[in-house]
Design an enzyme around this catalytic site. Structure first.
Site, PDB file in Angstrom:
ATOM      1  N   PHE A  68       1.117  -1.191   0.305  1.00  0.00           N
ATOM      2  CA  PHE A  68      -0.041  -0.311  -0.227  1.00  0.00           C
ATOM      3  C   PHE A  68       1.293   0.666   0.095  1.00  0.00           C
ATOM      4  O   PHE A  68       1.708   1.486   0.686  1.00  0.00           O
ATOM      5  CB  PHE A  68      -1.231   0.181   1.144  1.00  0.00           C
ATOM      6  N   CYS A  69       0.118   2.128  -1.144  1.00  0.00           N
ATOM      7  CA  CYS A  69       0.810   3.699  -0.151  1.00  0.00           C
ATOM      8  C   CYS A  69      -0.268   4.431  -0.935  1.00  0.00           C
ATOM      9  O   CYS A  69      -1.482   3.651  -1.402  1.00  0.00           O
ATOM     10  CB  CYS A  69       2.258   4.022  -1.774  1.00  0.00           C
ATOM     11  N   GLY A  70       0.051   5.817  -0.662  1.00  0.00           N
ATOM     12  CA  GLY A  70      -1.360   6.948  -1.408  1.00  0.00           C
ATOM     13  C   GLY A  70      -1.706   6.216  -2.268  1.00  0.00           C
ATOM     14  O   GLY A  70      -3.005   6.191  -2.467  1.00  0.00           O
TER      15      GLY A  70
END
Length: 91
Positions: free
Chosen positions: A11-13
């Protein structure tokens, strides 16, 4: 420990550059795919992936260090890797 059929969430932005770069690098390292093969594998699962130029430079360097040669070239001005457009429009 790796399980057959196991899954992981990275997960990242926006899920476009950082997480994609991590997944691509994992496939290069663990599955012994070249950068282009790993990129295409990740892009098939998430079409909007578009690692930034800095991440591409690092992945090209990793590929060179692990294989002893550069198998992919990245054109920074047109955002292409060996003829495949990598710039995805997100909208």
């Amino acid at each position: 420990m790796r399980e057959e059929g196991g899954r992981v969430l990275v997960f990242c932005g926006m899920g476009i550059s950082r997480s994609a770069s991590l997944a691509i690098t994992y496939l290069m390292s663990r599955e012994k795919l070249c950068l282009l093969e790993a990129y295409r594998a990740v892009q098939r699962k998430r079409p909007c992936v578009c690692p930034n130029v800095g991440f591409f430079r690092q992945m090209i360097r990793i590929e060179e260090e692990t294989t002893g040669k550069v198998l992919c070239r990245f054109c920074y001005s047109c955002q292409m890797i060996d003829g495949s457009i990598v710039k995805a429009s997100v909208g």
